[in-house]
Design an enzyme around this catalytic site. Structure first.
Site, PDB file in Angstrom:
ATOM      1  N   HIS A 213     -10.689  -7.069  -4.655  1.00 43.10           N
ATOM      2  CA  HIS A 213     -10.409  -5.922  -3.796  1.00 43.10           C
ATOM      3  C   HIS A 213     -10.859  -6.210  -2.368  1.00 43.10           C
ATOM      4  O   HIS A 213     -11.746  -7.019  -2.133  1.00 43.10           O
ATOM      5  CB  HIS A 213     -11.172  -4.710  -4.347  1.00 43.10           C
TER       6      HIS A 213
ATOM      7  N   LYS B  21       0.871  -1.169   0.000  1.00 48.15           N
ATOM      8  CA  LYS B  21       0.000   0.000   0.000  1.00 48.15           C
ATOM      9  C   LYS B  21       0.909   1.220   0.000  1.00 48.15           C
ATOM     10  O   LYS B  21       1.651   1.455   0.975  1.00 48.15           O
ATOM     11  CB  LYS B  21      -0.899  -0.048   1.233  1.00 48.15           C
TER      12      LYS B  21
END
Ligand code: GKR
Ligand code: MG
Length: 449
Positions: free
Chosen positions: A347, A218
């Site tokens: 996701h 991330k």
């Protein structure tokens, strides 16, 4: 609980068990639908979340979810989980009037009425309907939708830069309303991870503990160069047989994304996820870098597909049953993605065990979902899940389809009640990540890099 054996024998005698249009046939037989929905209970909950960093700030002390219990006249209760903001709670409350009196087997009928306006609410209701149908027929959810096409579902390591769970500013957050504290009372012991070396070390521990092969960083948190170096450090630790993903959540300018993308070329990149905002910029980066690109930001509903076919911004679509039309929508998406030449990945937003089970059933039933699914599940403290028993295990980088009818997990009502109590006390009505970030890093704006 299943339909009573006596009922099955009666239906078998008239040749109705296994009939293709079972629900309508049963309805005709009894003069009323089986699994008629008699009630819908919605419970908003708050579950503990460590201080994970991303382009939009720092995760607050809790993430919110809504849990749905769908009561049916067969005394079977189906369960579902979805996003937690107050607007979704309200949408679920509104949906009650549509759902009650309908048949859980006919959940696609509900899609027409609820899905276009309230995708998050529809997802939980559909999930609960399918769970109830599975419990009624003794079938796993994946079997109800034609699966499984795979028994083990690969999942990716979801790596966030972060602060220590017992950082004083994090503990001083006015929203904290549980007994977390310093040292052994901290939510977890991963500590602070804000350098390439610390991230590489954490990636190594993730592999040791859960056996992951795909690693998603991330990004959009440190400088783009430091994040590129983080991927390099991860390869030094993990070796070249790992697969890397990097996701700056569109915090990078196009020039940055092209420059960094070119520098990633020699690494074992699985894909480059949403470095920039919008299909046009994504297509430009894809063309300039030659990297495989993916999104959960610029293609998030069916209405975005036509533009994506034209502009070609991606190779991989991260789908999500919580907003892409539930199981019905995702199963329809599979062949469309294939025709476009895309592969599917899944996701994730923070979630608990009910959604985890649903995500496994989806990945087990959707042939085109071949890439490891994202999941935040590793960040949920062991005792914080709302399902009975321990958390669903990750082994060898994969998760097994939960055993048992429907979703294969059971709601623990004591844990649910505790999580609802925390929701009441913490005062959060929606996800909000900027305020804690500004306290941790005064001057932080989240501007483009
Ligand atoms: O949990 O911070 C987060 C993620 O950034 C999440 O909000 C994203 O929706 O996981 C997501 C993503 O892949 O972009
Ligand atoms: Mg993403």
């Amino acid at each position: 609980m299943s339909l009573h054996r006596r009922d099955w024998l009666r239906l078998a005698a008239v040749g109705l068990v296994g009939a293709k249009t079972q629900s309508s046939v049963l309805a005709a037989q009894d003069g009323q639908a089986p699994l008629r929905i008699t009630g819908l209970k919605v419970t908003p909950i708050a579950l503990p979340d460590p201080p994970l960093l991303f382009a939009g700030g720092c995760h607050g002390p809790y993430f919110l979810r809504n849990v749905v219990e769908l009561e049916t006249d067969g005394k079977i209760i189906g369960i579902g989980e979805t996003s937690g903001n107050r607007d979704v709670t309200d949408a679920l409350e509104r949906a009650r009037a549509i759902v009650v009196g309908r048949n859980a087997f006919s959940y696609r009928e509900l899609a027409r009425e609820i899905l276009p306006r309230e995708p998050g609410a529809y997802a939980a209701i559909e999930m609960a309907c399918l769970d109830a149908c599975g419990k009624a027929t003794g079938r796993r959810l994946c079997e109800l939708v034609g699966g499984p096409v795979r028994d083990q579902v690969p999942v990716a390591a979801y790596l966030f830069y972060r602060y220590a769970a017992d950082h004083p500013t994090v503990l001083a957050d006015p929203r904290v309303s549980d007994a977390r504290g310093r040292g052994v009372r901290a939510l977890d012991d991963w500590g602070e991870v804000r350098t390439p070396e610390a991230m590489a070390a954490m990636a190594g521990k993730f592999r040791e503990r859960w056996g992951f092969r795909s690693f998603k960083l991330k990004a959009g948190v440190l400088s783009p160069e430091a994040e590129r170096d983080t991927l390099k450090a991860m390869v030094s630790t993990l070796g070249t047989d790992c697969l890397l993903r990097i996701d700056p959540n569109a915090r990078w300018r196009t020039e940055t994304a092209v420059r960094i993308g070119k520098e990633l070329a020699g690494l074992p990149m699985e894909y480059y996820e949403d470095p920039v905002r919008g299909q046009t910029a994504m297509a430009e980066v894809r063309k300039a870098t030659g990297l495989k690109m993916s999104t959960n930001m610029c293609v998030t509903r069916f209405a975005h597909l036509a533009e994506a076919f034209r502009r070609k911004p991606i190779d991989v679509l991260l789908t999500d049953l919580h907003y892409f039309g539930g199981f019905a929508g995702n199963l329809a998406l599979g062949p469309i993605a294939e025709a476009a030449g895309w592969t599917l990945s899944q996701h994730s937003n923070n979630h608990a065990g009910i959604s985890m089970a649903a995500m496994i059933h989806l990945a087990a039933s959707l042939p085109q979902l071949t890439m490891a699914s994202d999941t935040h599940y590793v960040w949920l403290p062991e005792n914080a899940d709302i399902i009975e028993g321990p958390k669903l295990p990750i082994q060898g980088g994969t998760m097994a389809i939960p055993n048992g009818p429907g979703l294969g997990v059971t709601l623990d009502r004591d844990k649910l009640a505790r999580a609802h109590e925390v929701y009441r006390k913490c005062g959060m009505a929606k996800r909000e990540d900027a305020s804690l970030m500004r306290r941790l890093e005064p001057g932080w704006t989240g501007g483009l890099l």
